[in-house]
Design a protein around this motif. Structure first.
Motif, PDB file in Angstrom:
ATOM      1  N   HIS A 293     -96.606  31.959 133.299  1.00  0.00           N
ATOM      2  CA  HIS A 293     -96.930  33.146 132.898  1.00  0.00           C
ATOM      3  C   HIS A 293     -95.924  33.886 131.918  1.00  0.00           C
ATOM      4  O   HIS A 293     -96.179  34.143 130.697  1.00  0.00           O
ATOM      5  CB  HIS A 293     -97.369  34.150 133.824  1.00  0.00           C
ATOM      6  N   ASN A 343    -103.104  30.120 139.116  1.00  0.00           N
ATOM      7  CA  ASN A 343    -102.842  31.180 137.769  1.00  0.00           C
ATOM      8  C   ASN A 343    -101.498  30.584 137.378  1.00  0.00           C
ATOM      9  O   ASN A 343    -100.612  30.186 137.984  1.00  0.00           O
ATOM     10  CB  ASN A 343    -103.352  32.519 137.871  1.00  0.00           C
ATOM     11  N   SER A 344    -101.217  31.226 136.169  1.00  0.00           N
ATOM     12  CA  SER A 344     -99.997  30.765 135.355  1.00  0.00           C
ATOM     13  C   SER A 344     -98.945  31.678 135.981  1.00  0.00           C
ATOM     14  O   SER A 344     -97.695  31.239 135.872  1.00  0.00           O
ATOM     15  CB  SER A 344    -100.297  31.318 133.990  1.00  0.00           C
ATOM     16  N   GLU A 411    -104.594  28.418 128.722  1.00  0.00           N
ATOM     17  CA  GLU A 411    -103.408  29.278 128.068  1.00  0.00           C
ATOM     18  C   GLU A 411    -102.242  28.517 127.738  1.00  0.00           C
ATOM     19  O   GLU A 411    -101.506  28.974 126.742  1.00  0.00           O
ATOM     20  CB  GLU A 411    -102.992  29.885 129.461  1.00  0.00           C
ATOM     21  N   LYS A 416    -102.061  32.169 124.764  1.00  0.00           N
ATOM     22  CA  LYS A 416    -102.621  33.453 125.114  1.00  0.00           C
ATOM     23  C   LYS A 416    -102.860  33.842 126.546  1.00  0.00           C
ATOM     24  O   LYS A 416    -102.854  32.696 127.341  1.00  0.00           O
ATOM     25  CB  LYS A 416    -103.909  33.831 124.373  1.00  0.00           C
ATOM     26  N   ARG A 417    -103.144  35.114 126.879  1.00  0.00           N
ATOM     27  CA  ARG A 417    -103.181  35.405 128.263  1.00  0.00           C
ATOM     28  C   ARG A 417    -104.734  34.985 128.707  1.00  0.00           C
ATOM     29  O   ARG A 417    -105.614  35.177 127.765  1.00  0.00           O
ATOM     30  CB  ARG A 417    -103.147  36.669 128.501  1.00  0.00           C
ATOM     31  N   ALA A 418    -105.023  34.921 130.109  1.00  0.00           N
ATOM     32  CA  ALA A 418    -106.376  34.768 130.538  1.00  0.00           C
ATOM     33  C   ALA A 418    -107.236  35.751 130.131  1.00  0.00           C
ATOM     34  O   ALA A 418    -108.314  35.632 129.713  1.00  0.00           O
ATOM     35  CB  ALA A 418    -106.351  34.204 132.120  1.00  0.00           C
ATOM     36  N   LEU A 430    -110.379  34.505 127.713  1.00  0.00           N
ATOM     37  CA  LEU A 430    -109.754  33.299 127.129  1.00  0.00           C
ATOM     38  C   LEU A 430    -110.689  32.097 127.034  1.00  0.00           C
ATOM     39  O   LEU A 430    -110.870  31.667 125.890  1.00  0.00           O
ATOM     40  CB  LEU A 430    -108.380  32.819 127.749  1.00  0.00           C
TER      41      LEU A 430
END
Length: 536
Positions: A293, A343-344, A411, A416-418, A430
């Motif tokens: 992230h 998630n990232s 991502e 870009k962000r989710a 996204l």
């Protein structure tokens, strides 16, 4: 990890606006899964209303709800529109095609107008709660060490070769205090507590998580210890040990005592004893290079961008490593594990840029969900990554992790962000952004430019594979998504393509290194090919 109770919290909004918001959103999602015409438009609409469901917990004050007064009418029209796509004869669809396209545009526009409002109305009386969503939308700068030099990614290895042995130990409170130098170096702050950098007596650098002592986070602590202590894999963060201090005499509990107190299982609880744990500590191996992230969110103009930021080859290697970790959880762990919060921010890197999946506090054993069929689990996850079907049904499946991985793939492709805010101020999911460009044949328009302004032919083929796979992963219905083993095969192909010499013929594409059949039950290949044109 953020708790998502959007449909439940919608009841609060419903009381204030006189509409069952949660019920309408659930009906829209269910109808979209049954759509037979305009499936893409129905899926996009379902994702938009789910964004509203996931943002509703941040709107509880009466003053903040007033701008949502007409949301119910919009949702009713959206539901009617999606239902109309479930079954009509061909002649009717042909006549009504233009009208339906216009209605979809109108409803999308009205939903977007509400999504624009959320970042504004959420400020009303909610300073503390806003942090949970804006940590996703506008990530804070975090202090971390300088990136390590770019390594040469290792050749792909089979699951069995990636399983690593390790043991855990019980630390005393004095050892924890000494390792962290009295907790003087914070490396992360989260909803569950603080993470500190430390050094053990033997010289090993460690990350020490000091978890908040309340009922909810005690349960997460118990789950993480119970599950992570049994997982051994190259791409899963290594648990080194723990420390539990009780208030009575501040003595650490033994493993047997933890089990007796219900601290090592989410599913079987004994009656609680009088003493409650006062301090909950988990000790992990130290991940020197931070999270995916943070790395993808690096300043676009910075001269100190990380290897992950500037290399398509390393990005493919990251996705491959993460997919193998999930495959291990789904197909090789006993019992199989559903992570539930891929998630990232939960993908971290060691000093050699090897990715590891972290944060198992929300995980569940999938055999529990099979044996106790119909038993609902609280919908948990991070905004933007939660499987719409799981959010609607509260029944976790391995496909929920597949959906989240698809968002991570997008991502990696776009940078870009989710969930991000577009220039016009709309809160955008996204997958909606990416799928629109993919279906329009504009893959090049969505790609992150930092790895390469113009990808090589081999890189472009690899990115096509990932984009196509990600598109399948985020299908609205879990039955339409690929299994994790098939995803691993596709990502192996993508990684190999980035390793090819540019002078090779792009037409000579390799088959997936894996066969289409995988022995583990529930992990067979089922991803169908799909055309993906080059962008202009």
């Amino acid at each position: 990890m953020a708790l998502l109770t959007g449909l439940g919290q919608a009841a609060t909004v419903a009381q204030l606006v006189g509409v069952d918001i949660g019920g309408l959103i659930s009906m829209i999602v269910q109808a979209a899964r049954m759509a037979r015409q305009n499936r893409s438009e129905c899926e996009q609409l379902a994702r938009r209303v789910l964004m509203i469901a996931q943002l509703l917990p941040h709107v509880q004050e009466p003053e903040a709800v007033q701008p949502l007064a007409e949301l119910g009418d919009t949702l009713r029209e959206a539901h009617e529109l999606v239902v109309s796509c479930q079954g009509r004869n061909a002649a009717y669809q042909l006549v009504m095609a233009g009208r339906q396209a216009e209605r979809f545009r109108d409803v999308h526009s009205r939903i977007d107008s509400y999504l624009i409002l959320f970042p504004v109305i959420s400020h009303i009386g909610m300073t503390r709660r806003l942090g949970r969503i804006y940590n996703v939308l506008v990530p804070e700068d975090s202090s971390r060490v300088d990136p390590s030099p770019l390594p040469q990614p290792q050749e792909s290895t089979e699951v069995a070769q990636e399983v690593l042995p390790h043991g855990t130990q019980q630390f005393t409170w004095a050892e924890i205090v000494a390792a962290t130098n009295n907790f003087d170096t914070v490396i992360a702050r989260g909803s569950s507590g603080m993470v500190y950098k430390g050094r053990l007596d033997d010289g090993r650098e460690v990350a020490i998580k000091h978890i908040k002592n309340d009922e909810y986070w005690r349960e997460d602590f118990s789950t993480e210890l119970h599950i992570l202590s049994r997982l051994q894999h190259k791409h899963i963060i290594r648990l080194l040990g723990s420390c539990v201090i009780v208030s009575k005499d501040k003595c650490p509990l033994t493993t047997r005592q933890k089990i007796k107190k219900g601290l090592l299982t989410r599913w079987r609880k004994e009656p609680e004893e009088p003493e409650e744990p006062e301090r909950l500590i988990i000790v992990y191996e130290y991940m020197e290079n931070g999270t995916l992230h943070d790395l993808l969110g690096s300043d676009q103009g910075s001269s100190m961008l990380s290897p992950v930021t500037v290399s398509w080859k390393l990005r493919m290697d990251v996705l491959l490593g993460v997919s193998r970790a999930i495959e291990y959880l789904h197909c090789h762990a006993h019992p199989p594990i559903i992570h539930r919060d891929i998630n990232s921010s939960n993908i971290v890197f060691d000093a050699s840029w090897v990715p590891r999946v972290a944060d198992f506090g929300s995980s569940v054993a999938s055999d529990v969900t099979r044996e106790e069929e119909g038993v609902e689990c609280e919908a948990v996850g991070t905004l933007g990554y939660v499987d719409p079907e799981y959010h609607d049904t509260f029944l976790p499946k391995p496909a929920a992790d597949v959906y989240s991985l698809g968002v991570v793939m997008f991502e990696v492709l776009t940078g870009k962000r989710a969930v991000f805010i577009e220039e016009k101020g709309t809160v955008t999911h996204l997958p909606n952004f990416a799928i629109t460009l993919i279906e329009a044949g504009n893959l090049g328009e969505m790609l992150d430019r930092r790895p390469s302004p113009e990808p090589t032919p081999w890189e472009l083929q690899a990115l096509k594979h990932v984009a196509r796979t990600a598109r399948h992963c985020v299908k609205l219905s879990s039955k339409d998504r690929p299994t994790i083993s098939d995803i691993v095969g596709k990502l192996e192909m993508a990684y190999e393509l980035t390793c090819r010499d540019e002078s090779g013929s792009v037409d000579e594409l390799p088959d997936s290194p894996r066969g289409s059949n995988v022995s583990s039950a529930g992990c067979q290949s089922d991803l169908e090919p799909e055309a993906l044109e080059d962008g202009p």
